[in-house]
Write an enzyme that holds these catalytic residues in place. Structure first.
Site, PDB file in Angstrom:
ATOM      1  N   SER A   1       0.829  -1.202   0.000  1.00 35.50           N
ATOM      2  CA  SER A   1       0.000   0.000   0.000  1.00 35.50           C
ATOM      3  C   SER A   1       0.867   1.258   0.000  1.00 35.50           C
ATOM      4  CB  SER A   1      -0.958  -0.055   1.191  1.00 35.50           C
ATOM      5  OG  SER A   1      -2.051   0.810   1.004  1.00 35.50           O
TER       6      SER A   1
ATOM      7  N   ASP B   1      -0.807  -4.854  -3.395  1.00 31.98           N
ATOM      8  CA  ASP B   1      -2.157  -4.321  -3.318  1.00 31.98           C
ATOM      9  C   ASP B   1      -2.265  -2.806  -3.346  1.00 31.98           C
ATOM     10  OD1 ASP B   1      -4.682  -5.506  -3.462  1.00 31.98           O
ATOM     11  OD2 ASP B   1      -5.166  -4.866  -1.444  1.00 31.98           O
TER      12      ASP B   1
ATOM     13  N   HIS C   1      -6.884  -6.583   2.175  1.00 26.19           N
ATOM     14  CA  HIS C   1      -5.869  -5.652   1.692  1.00 26.19           C
ATOM     15  C   HIS C   1      -4.460  -6.039   2.126  1.00 26.19           C
ATOM     16  CE1 HIS C   1      -3.947  -1.999   0.517  1.00 26.19           C
ATOM     17  NE2 HIS C   1      -3.973  -1.417   1.707  1.00 26.19           N
TER      18      HIS C   1
END
Length: 349
Positions: free
Chosen positions: A156, A181, A308
């Site tokens: 991320s 992700d 996530h």
């Protein structure tokens, strides 16, 4: 939020449904002794020490500043898998996976500024430029002028840092890039919702155990083993409120959010090293990445049945993907030997 927000940087700490505690700092965590196994609900969510997965921890001081970055390290041989966590997480986000990766490579997981046990003069300067400089400085202090082969792994927000470091070519020994992700289009589209998501999280926790429980039952993390070691490092104890709160003040860093992700796809595609993109869903590719993927510019893997935080939810699968990537690209002095996976330089018997 829609299903596509699953990968979203906004969902760094995504769990709005269940309300239980989830904030405490590393100092609070390190003061807690290991507890014996028990069927008691509280013990089920009790913290686990970092030493169950990493071999050692170190504080890295940056010359010319008062900044001290905390790193966790595992393994003794092979290339260095240098891990960068997402916003609101810590280096311990990679704990369970590191325990497996260290059999094939070295692992370094860094607490970025404003996170975990790192202490910096400006905790709120999460600009992409500053975080990239932090990573380069830590690598320099760890390895000097002759660093080993490095594979940058970023989740991320940490994925955007990894991409920018790779694109800027500031690490001469960079040999691979693993992005977890995060995709430019989805990330930028989600920024409008980020403050609301942060505000809707449970903000105060009576105990670290309640914070761990909140993260798992609320859905932000799906692996209890990982949550027990990673969540405590995302919290700190607030004496005035007599409870645990989030250690990272993400809501005060909004001015930097867009800079994390603008131009990310082009930078990723232009990074001059082998690269792999791990996604929790297929709806995340923007146009530039879709074209690049069709042209074979990078490898993409959609990891099913995960949220996530892929590295936390399915650490074994994540570790296999990372070591397999290293092996296929023969990263390191001799690559990494994976049973059943023949290196191209080796003829078949």
């Amino acid at each position: 939020m829609d299903s596509s927000s699953n990968l979203n940087p906004v969902r760094e700490d995504n769990s709005e449904e269940y309300r239980v505690p989830r904030e405490a700092t590393a100092s609070a965590f390190s003061a807690r002794p290991l507890r014996p196994p028990s069927t008691n609900s509280s013990d089920k969510y009790s913290p686990v020490e970092w030493s169950s997965y990493f071999d050692k921890e170190e504080d890295i001081s940056v010359p010319g500043s008062n900044d001290v970055f905390h790193v966790y390290m595992a393994g003794t041989e092979g290339p260095v898998v240098f891990c960068l966590h997402g916003g609101g997480y810590s280096g311990l986000s990679f704990s369970v996976a590191a325990n497996q990766i260290k059999e094939k490579a070295r692992v370094v997981a860094m607490d970025l500024r404003g996170h975990g046990k790192s202490v910096t003069e400006n905790e709120l300067d999460l600009s992409i430029e500053t975080m990239c400089n932090d990573v380069s400085a830590v690598v320099k202090e760890l390895y000097g002028d002759s660093p080993p082969a490095i594979v940058l792994v970023g989740h991320s927000m940490g994925g955007s840092v990894a991409v920018h470091v790779a694109a800027n070519k500031t690490l001469p020994s960079l040999a691979g890039l693993v992005v977890v992700d995060v995709v430019e289009g989805t990330a930028i589209a989600s920024l409008i919702h980020m403050q609301k998501i942060l505000a809707n999280r449970m903000q105060h926790f009576p105990s670290v155990e309640k914070a761990v429980e909140y993260s798992v039952r609320g859905g932000s993390l799906r692996n209890l083993d990982s949550a027990r070691v990673s969540v405590p490092s995302t919290l700190k104890y607030d004496d005035s409120k007599q409870c645990y709160v989030y250690r990272t003040r993400l809501d005060e860093t909004e001015q930097y959010w867009r800079g994390w992700y603008e131009g990310l796809s082009d930078k990723f595609l232009s990074s001059p090293v082998p690269k792999i993109l791990l996604l929790a869903g297929t709806d995340r590719l923007d146009r530039a990445l879709t074209i690049g993927q069709m042209q074979g510019k990078f490898q993409m893997v959609v990891v099913r049945h995960t949220g996530h935080a892929i590295q936390e939810d399915v650490p074994d699968e994540f570790a296999n993907l990372v070591t397999g990537f290293i092996s296929r690209n023969r990263i390191g002095p001799h690559g990494v030997e994976i049973p059943g996976l023949l290196r191209r330089s080796q003829p078949k018997p």
